[in-house]
Design a protein around this motif. Structure first.
Motif, PDB file in Angstrom:
ATOM      1  N   SER A 377      -3.211  -7.542  -9.866  1.00  0.00           N
ATOM      2  CA  SER A 377      -1.780  -7.550  -9.555  1.00  0.00           C
ATOM      3  C   SER A 377      -1.257  -6.231  -9.016  1.00  0.00           C
ATOM      4  CB  SER A 377      -1.000  -7.921 -10.826  1.00  0.00           C
ATOM      5  OG  SER A 377      -1.352  -7.075 -11.907  1.00  0.00           O
ATOM      6  N   THR A 378      -2.128  -5.274  -8.743  1.00  0.00           N
ATOM      7  CA  THR A 378      -1.674  -3.988  -8.228  1.00  0.00           C
ATOM      8  C   THR A 378      -2.190  -3.801  -6.800  1.00  0.00           C
ATOM      9  OG1 THR A 378      -3.578  -2.630  -8.898  1.00  0.00           O
ATOM     10  CG2 THR A 378      -1.939  -3.135 -10.592  1.00  0.00           C
ATOM     11  N   ALA A 379      -1.992  -2.615  -6.292  1.00  0.00           N
ATOM     12  CA  ALA A 379      -2.440  -2.308  -4.926  1.00  0.00           C
ATOM     13  C   ALA A 379      -3.798  -1.613  -4.926  1.00  0.00           C
ATOM     14  CB  ALA A 379      -1.401  -1.432  -4.228  1.00  0.00           C
ATOM     15  N   TRP A 380      -4.618  -1.871  -5.922  1.00  0.00           N
ATOM     16  CA  TRP A 380      -5.964  -1.300  -5.945  1.00  0.00           C
ATOM     17  C   TRP A 380      -6.664  -1.633  -4.621  1.00  0.00           C
ATOM     18  CZ3 TRP A 380      -8.282   1.453 -10.004  1.00  0.00           C
ATOM     19  CH2 TRP A 380      -9.634   1.772  -9.802  1.00  0.00           C
ATOM     20  N   PRO A 381      -7.226  -0.639  -3.951  1.00  0.00           N
ATOM     21  CA  PRO A 381      -7.779  -0.904  -2.612  1.00  0.00           C
ATOM     22  C   PRO A 381      -9.129  -1.607  -2.644  1.00  0.00           C
ATOM     23  CG  PRO A 381      -8.111   1.397  -3.205  1.00  0.00           C
ATOM     24  CD  PRO A 381      -7.286   0.787  -4.312  1.00  0.00           C
ATOM     25  N   MET A 382      -9.379  -2.426  -1.636  1.00  0.00           N
ATOM     26  CA  MET A 382     -10.680  -3.026  -1.340  1.00  0.00           C
ATOM     27  C   MET A 382     -11.238  -3.861  -2.493  1.00  0.00           C
ATOM     28  SD  MET A 382     -12.588  -0.331   1.180  1.00  0.00           S
ATOM     29  CE  MET A 382     -13.134   0.811  -0.067  1.00  0.00           C
ATOM     30  N   VAL A 383     -10.387  -4.605  -3.146  1.00  0.00           N
ATOM     31  CA  VAL A 383     -10.838  -5.504  -4.214  1.00  0.00           C
ATOM     32  C   VAL A 383     -11.805  -6.540  -3.662  1.00  0.00           C
ATOM     33  CG1 VAL A 383     -10.096  -7.303  -5.828  1.00  0.00           C
ATOM     34  CG2 VAL A 383      -8.777  -5.183  -5.628  1.00  0.00           C
ATOM     35  N   SER A 384     -11.515  -7.057  -2.473  1.00  0.00           N
ATOM     36  CA  SER A 384     -12.353  -8.097  -1.865  1.00  0.00           C
ATOM     37  C   SER A 384     -13.162  -7.559  -0.693  1.00  0.00           C
ATOM     38  CB  SER A 384     -11.475  -9.271  -1.408  1.00  0.00           C
ATOM     39  OG  SER A 384     -10.480  -8.826  -0.496  1.00  0.00           O
ATOM     40  N   ARG A 385     -13.597  -6.329  -0.830  1.00  0.00           N
ATOM     41  CA  ARG A 385     -14.492  -5.741   0.173  1.00  0.00           C
ATOM     42  C   ARG A 385     -15.847  -5.461  -0.486  1.00  0.00           C
ATOM     43  NH1 ARG A 385     -11.354  -7.890   2.786  1.00  0.00           N
ATOM     44  NH2 ARG A 385      -9.852  -7.029   4.265  1.00  0.00           N
ATOM     45  N   PRO A 386     -16.926  -5.460   0.298  1.00  0.00           N
ATOM     46  CA  PRO A 386     -18.266  -5.286  -0.284  1.00  0.00           C
ATOM     47  C   PRO A 386     -18.416  -3.971  -1.032  1.00  0.00           C
ATOM     48  CG  PRO A 386     -18.406  -6.055   1.999  1.00  0.00           C
ATOM     49  CD  PRO A 386     -16.974  -5.689   1.761  1.00  0.00           C
ATOM     50  N   THR A 387     -19.298  -3.990  -2.022  1.00  0.00           N
ATOM     51  CA  THR A 387     -19.517  -2.776  -2.806  1.00  0.00           C
ATOM     52  C   THR A 387     -20.151  -1.672  -1.975  1.00  0.00           C
ATOM     53  OG1 THR A 387     -21.666  -3.618  -3.574  1.00  0.00           O
ATOM     54  CG2 THR A 387     -19.741  -4.100  -4.940  1.00  0.00           C
ATOM     55  N   TYR A 388     -20.908  -2.056  -0.941  1.00  0.00           N
ATOM     56  CA  TYR A 388     -21.599  -1.006  -0.167  1.00  0.00           C
ATOM     57  C   TYR A 388     -20.642  -0.194   0.712  1.00  0.00           C
ATOM     58  CZ  TYR A 388     -21.625  -4.626   3.526  1.00  0.00           C
ATOM     59  OH  TYR A 388     -21.276  -5.603   4.436  1.00  0.00           O
ATOM     60  N   VAL A 389     -19.380  -0.640   0.841  1.00  0.00           N
ATOM     61  CA  VAL A 389     -18.388   0.176   1.542  1.00  0.00           C
ATOM     62  C   VAL A 389     -17.361   0.739   0.562  1.00  0.00           C
ATOM     63  CG1 VAL A 389     -18.675  -1.048   3.730  1.00  0.00           C
ATOM     64  CG2 VAL A 389     -16.927  -1.818   2.113  1.00  0.00           C
ATOM     65  N   GLY A 390     -17.644   0.603  -0.740  1.00  0.00           N
ATOM     66  CA  GLY A 390     -16.750   1.157  -1.749  1.00  0.00           C
ATOM     67  C   GLY A 390     -15.809   0.161  -2.374  1.00  0.00           C
ATOM     68  N   GLY A 391     -15.941  -1.123  -2.034  1.00  0.00           N
ATOM     69  CA  GLY A 391     -15.071  -2.130  -2.611  1.00  0.00           C
ATOM     70  C   GLY A 391     -15.560  -2.607  -3.968  1.00  0.00           C
ATOM     71  N   LEU A 392     -14.780  -3.501  -4.582  1.00  0.00           N
ATOM     72  CA  LEU A 392     -15.187  -4.091  -5.859  1.00  0.00           C
ATOM     73  C   LEU A 392     -16.107  -5.279  -5.660  1.00  0.00           C
ATOM     74  CD1 LEU A 392     -11.892  -3.995  -7.990  1.00  0.00           C
ATOM     75  CD2 LEU A 392     -13.796  -2.374  -7.984  1.00  0.00           C
ATOM     76  N   GLY A 393     -16.142  -5.851  -4.458  1.00  0.00           N
ATOM     77  CA  GLY A 393     -17.115  -6.886  -4.158  1.00  0.00           C
ATOM     78  C   GLY A 393     -16.667  -8.309  -4.391  1.00  0.00           C
ATOM     79  N   PHE A 394     -15.394  -8.556  -4.745  1.00  0.00           N
ATOM     80  CA  PHE A 394     -14.920  -9.931  -4.923  1.00  0.00           C
ATOM     81  C   PHE A 394     -14.846 -10.638  -3.572  1.00  0.00           C
ATOM     82  CE2 PHE A 394     -13.310  -8.035  -8.841  1.00  0.00           C
ATOM     83  CZ  PHE A 394     -13.531  -9.052  -9.764  1.00  0.00           C
ATOM     84  N   GLY A 395     -14.942 -11.965  -3.619  1.00  0.00           N
ATOM     85  CA  GLY A 395     -14.785 -12.749  -2.406  1.00  0.00           C
ATOM     86  C   GLY A 395     -13.335 -12.912  -2.020  1.00  0.00           C
ATOM     87  N   LEU A 396     -12.460 -13.067  -3.013  1.00  0.00           N
ATOM     88  CA  LEU A 396     -11.041 -13.297  -2.780  1.00  0.00           C
ATOM     89  C   LEU A 396     -10.218 -12.542  -3.817  1.00  0.00           C
ATOM     90  CD1 LEU A 396     -11.341 -17.145  -2.285  1.00  0.00           C
ATOM     91  CD2 LEU A 396     -10.472 -15.620  -0.517  1.00  0.00           C
ATOM     92  N   LYS A 397      -8.972 -12.275  -3.455  1.00  0.00           N
ATOM     93  CA  LYS A 397      -8.028 -11.644  -4.375  1.00  0.00           C
ATOM     94  C   LYS A 397      -6.725 -12.445  -4.365  1.00  0.00           C
ATOM     95  CE  LYS A 397      -5.038  -7.630  -5.051  1.00  0.00           C
ATOM     96  NZ  LYS A 397      -4.750  -6.211  -4.782  1.00  0.00           N
ATOM     97  N   TRP A 398      -6.192 -12.698  -5.554  1.00  0.00           N
ATOM     98  CA  TRP A 398      -4.888 -13.348  -5.652  1.00  0.00           C
ATOM     99  C   TRP A 398      -3.818 -12.435  -5.047  1.00  0.00           C
ATOM    100  CZ3 TRP A 398      -3.248 -16.658 -10.415  1.00  0.00           C
ATOM    101  CH2 TRP A 398      -4.156 -17.705 -10.567  1.00  0.00           C
ATOM    102  N   ASN A 399      -2.947 -13.021  -4.196  1.00  0.00           N
ATOM    103  CA  ASN A 399      -1.875 -12.252  -3.565  1.00  0.00           C
ATOM    104  C   ASN A 399      -0.609 -12.359  -4.414  1.00  0.00           C
ATOM    105  OD1 ASN A 399      -0.015 -11.013  -1.900  1.00  0.00           O
ATOM    106  ND2 ASN A 399      -0.868 -11.885  -0.026  1.00  0.00           N
ATOM    107  N   MET A 400      -0.533 -11.508  -5.426  1.00  0.00           N
ATOM    108  CA  MET A 400       0.598 -11.548  -6.348  1.00  0.00           C
ATOM    109  C   MET A 400       1.877 -11.035  -5.685  1.00  0.00           C
ATOM    110  SD  MET A 400      -1.129 -12.716  -8.873  1.00  0.00           S
ATOM    111  CE  MET A 400      -0.275 -12.513 -10.433  1.00  0.00           C
ATOM    112  N   GLY A 401       1.733 -10.120  -4.732  1.00  0.00           N
ATOM    113  CA  GLY A 401       2.908  -9.624  -4.021  1.00  0.00           C
ATOM    114  C   GLY A 401       3.582 -10.726  -3.224  1.00  0.00           C
ATOM    115  N   TRP A 402       2.775 -11.511  -2.506  1.00  0.00           N
ATOM    116  CA  TRP A 402       3.326 -12.644  -1.761  1.00  0.00           C
ATOM    117  C   TRP A 402       4.054 -13.590  -2.702  1.00  0.00           C
ATOM    118  CZ3 TRP A 402       2.507 -17.789  -2.634  1.00  0.00           C
ATOM    119  CH2 TRP A 402       3.067 -18.666  -1.693  1.00  0.00           C
ATOM    120  N   MET A 403       3.444 -13.895  -3.837  1.00  0.00           N
ATOM    121  CA  MET A 403       4.038 -14.845  -4.783  1.00  0.00           C
ATOM    122  C   MET A 403       5.385 -14.343  -5.284  1.00  0.00           C
ATOM    123  SD  MET A 403       4.539 -15.182  -8.302  1.00  0.00           S
ATOM    124  CE  MET A 403       3.273 -14.138  -9.024  1.00  0.00           C
ATOM    125  N   HIS A 404       5.450 -13.099  -5.724  1.00  0.00           N
ATOM    126  CA  HIS A 404       6.698 -12.567  -6.276  1.00  0.00           C
ATOM    127  C   HIS A 404       7.792 -12.513  -5.223  1.00  0.00           C
ATOM    128  CE1 HIS A 404       5.426 -11.584 -10.324  1.00  0.00           C
ATOM    129  NE2 HIS A 404       4.365 -10.946  -9.879  1.00  0.00           N
TER     130      HIS A 404
END
Length: 645
Positions: A377-404
């Motif tokens: 739910s925060t602006a943590w960067p690259m949640v859904s980016r590969p780990t080899y580029v420094g991301g967390l490696g998830f496939g998708l991230k919930w867009n809580m900002g859009w929802m709110h």
């Protein structure tokens, strides 16, 4: 039943190999469910059960259960000699289905406790808390789905997810308000989901949990589907049945915290084994629960094994990881002085970051045709980016900002929306920084927030028109879709986990018409690649006009990989029809009205463009052609160019 045979100890036939122990202690074992826990097998020519438990601070461990009249002394396990902290032994003659627990006597403070098996694959039905001896044998019939699910679960696929709480989707009031079993719900849920065109079902946590009111988010059985609705094979049948109907299955999974129930993981062997000892790290003040110690290798192996277990043994298509933000930040939900900084003095939980990266690497290595999804739910960067580029490696991230932002915008009276145009258009400016999923989840219809229909302003007609407009905008916006059960037909009451959905409201035309609108949205969404194939790249989206705040109108294009695959979306967020409203388009010729939320079949006033309209060579909004449209009140229209004959 009393079994008096002593435990057989045979290192030559032990389930755990030295390599298993090495991986376990390294924090990289992803198949512990095959090694620890209770496993029916044969040893020394006798059928029975091999037990193995990690309790490094125990002075003694024994197995107690129905098979020995819950005797805490008769069947003691032996510690391995490899410094693993694992106790094990084989008990002949223990029958399938027997309830059991581990009796642990700690080396500290004389503490003794009876614990459920952390690796149990089945448990007694709550409020009973013992584990059960069981196997996971099952003949799957989803070969066709498994062969093509890479395509069905891919990022270019249409993902339209129906979120479900199994215990309250449908109940039987004539039978004491009981909920349906896994096998009972399977055909009913599949038929509903198929008829509305959803591609996937997401289940609130099915892992065993003692408190029903936690909805499964206070997990004790990380390898056991809750016994409330049936056996493990019954749950397999549900997944199998959905797969046979072409429906994917996603499970909510909670590695962020766990409850402090005595039979669970907390203070497991008289020490804080799974959680941090310091409450500033190991206790979650918002949820009154324990926090996993991600820096402990054995704990990481436990959680990695749990994640892979559901993908491997239950054929699930994805894991939605709950409360990721609470894992990432050491000060989450805490005031100054209530948390411990990391070794660099920062607030980031470095061990949790490492664990999440390892989790996603393990999932995609072994099951590349599945997805992991982060509720972050925060602006943590690259949640859904590969780990080899420094991301967390998830496939998708919930867009809580859009929802709110979107719900807040829709709650404005339409007369005031002109002053909040940025609230509805802002999400596009960051829409491609992550692989986003747009959620209208259970969290938006609980704890006094009311149902979605109740958030909409105006009289009953306007409320339904607004809700159709909200859904139409959501399905057109870049990102995958998720809608919580009941939202598809405009349930009036806030979600109650002890009651069935308000299925009876479907007898009323506006509710029934809203459900038809959802079905038609899903049909067009799945039919036209422009609406789903390029969700995570700016090339799939183009503004036509986002600046007409005076009329509260938005217009944009969705674009597929094929240049000819384009859909125009126009939203009118006021109850005032707009006649002769000119919108620029990228090409001339006829444009077909694919969807109009104001059509009479959806409960609207039937204002529109008679199904087709021709683009004129009148330059508008940077385009050489334009359409002179009739915009329906509180309505959204989808238009697509008609191919030349």
């Amino acid at each position: 039943m009393q079994i008096n045979e002593p435990i057989i100890r045979s290192p030559d036939n032990a389930a755990l190999t030295p390599h298993d122990v090495y991986l376990f202690k390294e924090g990289s074992h992803t198949r512990l469910y095959d090694k620890l826990g209770a496993h029916p097998r044969q040893m020394a020519g006798k059928p029975g059960v091999h037990f193995a438990l990690w309790a490094p601070n125990a002075a003694a461990v024994s197995v107690m259960g129905e098979f020995n009249d819950w005797n805490k002394q008769s069947h003691a396990l032996a510690p391995r000699t490899d410094d693993s902290g694992i106790w094990e032994g084989f008990i002949p003659g223990v029958p399938l289905g027997s309830a059991y627990k581990f009796h642990i006597v700690s080396r500290h403070h004389g503490y003794a406790v009876d614990k459920a098996d952390p690796f149990a694959v089945w448990s007694q039905s709550p409020p009973e808390t013992a584990s059960r001896i069981w196997t996971l044998d099952y003949d799957w019939n989803d070969t066709e789905w498994m062969a093509r699910r890479r395509e069905a679960n891919g990022l270019e696929a249409p993902l339209s997810i129906y979120e479900v709480h199994l215990g309250s989707w449908r109940r039987l009031p004539e039978e004491g308000n009981r909920f349906l079993s896994y096998r009972e719900i399977a055909p009913q849920l599949a038929e509903h989901v198929r008829s509305l065109g959803f591609t996937h079902v997401e289940l609130l946590p099915v892992m065993e949990h003692p408190f029903y009111g936690s909805w499964g988010y206070q997990t004790t059985g990380y390898f056991a589907p809750t016994a409330r609705y049936g056996s493990p094979q019954d749950f397999m049948y549900l997944v199998d049945y959905l797969h046979q109907q072409g429906i994917g299955v996603i499970l909510d999974w909670v590695p962020s915290h766990f409850p402090s129930d005595e039979h669970g993981l907390a203070y497991f062997d008289g020490t804080h084994l799974f959680e941090h000892a310091d409450p500033r790290q190991g206790f979650h003040p918002e949820w009154n629960s324990a926090i996993f110690n991600y820096g402990r290798n054995e704990v990481r192996s436990f959680l990695l094994s749990s994640a892979l277990f559901w993908l491997e043994k239950y054929h699930v298509d994805g894991l939605r990881v709950d409360a990721v933000a609470s894992m990432l930040y050491l000060d989450y939900g805490r005031r100054e002085g209530e948390w411990i900084p990391n070794r660099h003095g920062g607030r980031e939980n470095l061990d949790a970051i490492q664990f999440l990266r390892k989790l996603n690497e393990a999932v995609y290595q072994d099951h590349p045709d599945t997805q992991t999804m982060a509720e972050e739910s925060t602006a943590w960067p690259m949640v859904s980016r590969p780990t080899y580029v420094g991301g967390l490696g998830f496939g998708l991230k919930w867009n809580m900002g859009w929802m709110h932002d979107t719900l807040k915008y829709f709650q404005n009276d339409p007369i005031h929306r002109r002053y909040h145009q940025g609230q509805i258009s802002f999400s596009i400016w960051y829409a491609f920084t992550e692989n986003f999923l747009l959620p209208l989840s259970h969290d938006e219809v609980v704890h006094g927030k009311g149902a979605l229909i109740g958030k909409m302003p105006g009289d009953e007609w306007q409320q339904f028109a607004n809700l159709r407009l909200l859904y139409g905008y959501m399905w057109a916006h870049p990102g995958k879709k998720l809608l919580f059960m009941g939202g598809e037909f405009g349930q009036r009451r806030e979600w109650q986990h002890e009651e069935s959905l308000e299925w009876h409201v479907l007898q009323y035309p506006l509710h029934d018409s809203l459900q038809r609108w959802i079905g038609d949205l899903n049909h067009q969404y799945r039919t036209h690649p422009a609406l789903h194939a390029v969700d995570f790249n700016p090339e799939g989206f183009a503004w036509v006009d986002f600046q007409d705040w005076e009329n509260s109108v938005l217009a944009f294009l969705r674009q597929g990989k094929n240049p000819d695959d384009v859909v125009l979306i126009v939203c009118n967020f006021t109850p005032v029809p707009r006649n002769n409203y000119r919108i620029g388009v990228p090409q001339g010729g006829l444009w077909e009205e694919l969807l109009n939320s104001d059509a009479a079949i959806y409960g609207g006033s039937n204002i529109g463009n008679l199904g087709r309209i021709e683009a004129a060579p009148v330059a508008t909004q940077d385009y050489f052609h334009s359409l002179s449209l009739t915009l329906p009140p509180l309505g959204i229209i989808y238009l697509k160019p008609v191919p030349a004959a």
